[in-house]
Scaffold this motif. Structure first.
Motif, PDB file in Angstrom:
ATOM      1  N   THR A   1      -1.483  12.942   2.636  1.00 39.10           N
ATOM      2  CA  THR A   1      -2.564  12.076   3.085  1.00 39.10           C
ATOM      3  C   THR A   1      -3.807  12.891   3.439  1.00 39.10           C
ATOM      4  OG1 THR A   1      -0.910  10.645   4.053  1.00 39.10           O
ATOM      5  CG2 THR A   1      -3.180  10.269   4.724  1.00 39.10           C
TER       6      THR A   1
ATOM      7  N   LYS B   1       0.850  -1.183   0.000  1.00 34.71           N
ATOM      8  CA  LYS B   1       0.000   0.000   0.000  1.00 34.71           C
ATOM      9  C   LYS B   1       0.881   1.227   0.000  1.00 34.71           C
ATOM     10  CE  LYS B   1      -3.983  -2.125   2.131  1.00 34.71           C
ATOM     11  NZ  LYS B   1      -4.891  -2.190   3.272  1.00 34.71           N
ATOM     12  N   PRO B   2       0.448   2.293  -0.667  1.00 35.88           N
ATOM     13  CA  PRO B   2       1.260   3.504  -0.684  1.00 35.88           C
ATOM     14  C   PRO B   2       1.505   4.016   0.729  1.00 35.88           C
ATOM     15  CG  PRO B   2      -0.566   3.657  -2.228  1.00 35.88           C
ATOM     16  CD  PRO B   2      -0.781   2.430  -1.406  1.00 35.88           C
TER      17      PRO B   2
ATOM     18  N   LYS C   1      -8.557   7.806   1.223  1.00 39.38           N
ATOM     19  CA  LYS C   1      -7.951   7.918  -0.097  1.00 39.38           C
ATOM     20  C   LYS C   1      -6.605   8.628   0.033  1.00 39.38           C
ATOM     21  CE  LYS C   1      -8.787   9.993  -4.602  1.00 39.38           C
ATOM     22  NZ  LYS C   1      -9.652  10.901  -5.364  1.00 39.38           N
ATOM     23  N   ILE C   2      -5.615   8.108  -0.651  1.00 39.25           N
ATOM     24  CA  ILE C   2      -4.287   8.725  -0.630  1.00 39.25           C
ATOM     25  C   ILE C   2      -4.270   9.832  -1.675  1.00 39.25           C
ATOM     26  CG2 ILE C   2      -1.818   8.342  -0.893  1.00 39.25           C
ATOM     27  CD1 ILE C   2      -3.064   6.825   1.421  1.00 39.25           C
ATOM     28  N   GLU C   3      -4.053  11.040  -1.235  1.00 47.36           N
ATOM     29  CA  GLU C   3      -3.970  12.168  -2.153  1.00 47.36           C
ATOM     30  C   GLU C   3      -2.507  12.444  -2.482  1.00 47.36           C
ATOM     31  OE1 GLU C   3      -6.293  13.783  -3.634  1.00 47.36           O
ATOM     32  OE2 GLU C   3      -8.091  13.125  -2.568  1.00 47.36           O
ATOM     33  N   LYS C   4      -2.219  12.572  -3.754  1.00 43.96           N
ATOM     34  CA  LYS C   4      -0.842  12.855  -4.159  1.00 43.96           C
ATOM     35  C   LYS C   4      -0.581  14.353  -4.137  1.00 43.96           C
ATOM     36  CE  LYS C   4      -0.033   8.798  -6.965  1.00 43.96           C
ATOM     37  NZ  LYS C   4       0.392   8.270  -8.255  1.00 43.96           N
TER      38      LYS C   4
ATOM     39  N   ALA D   1       1.714   6.777   3.261  1.00 42.70           N
ATOM     40  CA  ALA D   1       1.143   8.110   3.386  1.00 42.70           C
ATOM     41  C   ALA D   1       2.074   9.012   4.179  1.00 42.70           C
ATOM     42  CB  ALA D   1      -0.205   8.030   4.084  1.00 42.70           C
TER      43      ALA D   1
END
Lengths: 105, 380
Positions: free
Chosen positions: A36, A28-29, A46-49, A31
């Motif tokens: 994050t 998993k990415p 949800k992972i925000e970039k 964070a």
């Protein structure tokens, strides 16, 4: 001709499939504090970039990512609209990338 | 008195400052240029030349956050002639977050090479792959209207483009008999009532957007003039494209893979060739295809500053023109390059390229062309 056509199409599709399999990961990415955003319930997030991350990922798809210092804020606004359409980027991608470029120039 | 002077001074300063505020509309000049040296050996005949500089200014006019006009001109010295061209000139409006409309002359999203990768400062090699450019089978630009946009699918992304344009004209052989049956995508005047319909769907399945694959289609019911025998000659083209760009730590660099397959199917028609003053009809199965795949590697994580600026490139491409046509051809090409990046938009390219061509414009036999290229490209 059709045999050749099918063969080359199969090559492209095979490469696509191979890369997808090779790149599939259960990881998993990770964070970070700045990347994050927790939304909704405890398990639904949800992972925000960040804009910097998208700048590295998106621009390099066609050309080397530009140096933020090369243009001023106004220029980046113009270039961003141009690139949004030319490279068919999502609104979120270009908005974040533009914000990053304007903050780092 | 001092207060009055100070007051006037601050007012003048404020006015001066205001002149540096960005205006609501913006005009910007960008573009690219390149020059270089080429040495070619075609079947024992050698030639070498420095290339006249090519200059391609791009004009961007941002009227608002949603409305923009863009245009690109091309100036190139071909021998002693200055060749000029209008690459694109279109107006675009962002309708909503998922849809933008464009109208005018625009680059066609048939695959990705011509729309995104062909500018000299982006293309990793000095030449284009077989099948693109003059006498190529992939349409590059046209006049019409287009809708395009993109969606975030929660990690993967999807983009689309659909367009209607004037479409190509078929070469009937009256002007250039050796090119009868070839589609002319550079003829922008509409020769009939039919229009060309096309589109591309691109999918980026990975959350880091490192991979994109796309499928494109392009069709028209008529490629001939309204009052000609070729009015009902239609065409259907399709393409598959792949892009994969990833920074790979064990390799200490960025790997960039590109590929595109193009297929062109034109309805069978009768053409005429003049032999001994007699017009002889002939026809052929008008199917063409081209393919290229390219791999490049930049060791950007190397400990050496010099190595970080290098890029190694290899490309294979081929082109198959219809058997029985005057322009029947089977060509394969290998190109290898070493690039040195002076900046993110300026590159010096050294490359070797070998092309084997069977046939081609009514010529018989096999021709091999080997070339050495040194090009210097800069984007601005």
């Amino acid at each position: 001709m059709k045999t050749t056509t099918n063969f080359k199409a199969a090559i492209i599709l095979s490469v696509m499939a191979s890369i997808m399999v090779a790149c599939s990961s259960n990881k998993k990415p990770i964070a970070t504090d700045t990347a994050t955003e927790v939304a909704g319930s405890e398990v639904d997030f949800k992972i925000e970039k960040s804009g910097a991350q998208l700048w590295g990922e998106v621009c390099n798809r066609c050309h080397i990512a530009p140096s933020p210092a090369d243009y001023n804020d106004t220029d980046w606004e113009t270039i961003s609209l141009h690139m949004r359409v030319r490279a068919n980027l999502t609104e979120e991608e270009i908005t974040k990338i533009e914000s990053f470029l304007k903050s780092a120039n | 008195m001092t207060l009055i002077i100070l007051g006037l001074g601050s007012s003048a300063l404020a006015q001066t400052y205001n002149t540096f505020e960005p205006s609501k509309t913006q005009f910007m000049l960008r573009g690219y240029g390149h020059t270089g040296f080429e040495y070619l050996d075609t079947g024992g005949e050698q030639e070498s030349t420095f290339l006249g500089a090519t200059f391609a200014p791009i004009f961007l006019y941002k009227h608002s956050d949603k409305l923009m006009f863009e245009a690109e001109l091309e100036f190139e010295l071909e021998g002693n002639e200055l060749k000029t061209g209008l690459e694109y000139a279109d107006v675009m409006y962002v309708l909503n977050k998922h849809m933008t409309v464009r109208a005018g002359k625009f680059l066609l999203p048939f695959g990705t090479f011509m729309e995104r990768l062909h500018p000299a400062w982006i293309n990793r090699l000095p030449s284009r792959p077989l099948g693109f450019g003059h006498d190529g089978i992939a349409p590059a630009s046209d006049i019409g209207v287009e809708l395009r946009g993109a969606f975030d699918l929660g990690g993967p992304k999807l983009n689309y483009a659909v367009y209607v344009t004037n479409g190509p004209r078929i070469k009937d052989g009256s002007e250039e008999p050796e090119e009868a049956g070839m589609l002319d995508f550079g003829y922008y005047e509409d020769v009939n009532l039919a229009k060309a319909l096309g589109g591309r769907i691109g999918l980026l399945p990975l959350s880091d957007s490192s991979m994109e694959w796309g499928i494109s289609a392009y069709t028209t019911n008529s490629t001939g003039a309204e009052d000609s025998d070729y009015k009902d000659v239609g065409a259907f083209l399709w393409a598959l494209d792949l892009s994969y760009v990833k920074s790979i730590t064990p390799l200490q660099g960025v790997v960039d893979i590109k590929a595109q397959y193009n297929s062109s199917n034109v309805d069978t028609a009768t053409y005429y060739e003049i032999e001994d003053g007699i017009s002889e009809p002939y026809s052929f199965d008008n199917q063409s295809s081209s393919f290229y795949t390219q791999l490049s590697y930049r060791p950007i994580m190397s400990g050496s500053d010099f190595m970080k600026q290098l890029e190694f490139v290899g490309r294979y491409s081929d082109f198959n023109a219809p058997e029985g046509a005057e322009w029947e051809e089977k060509s394969t090409q290998y190109a290898f390059g070493l690039n040195y990046w002076l900046s993110w938009r300026s590159v010096v390219k050294f490359s070797y390229q070998t092309t084997k061509m069977e046939g081609g414009h009514d010529s018989d036999g096999t021709t091999r062309t080997n070339g050495l290229f040194v090009h210097w490209a800069i984007g601005f």
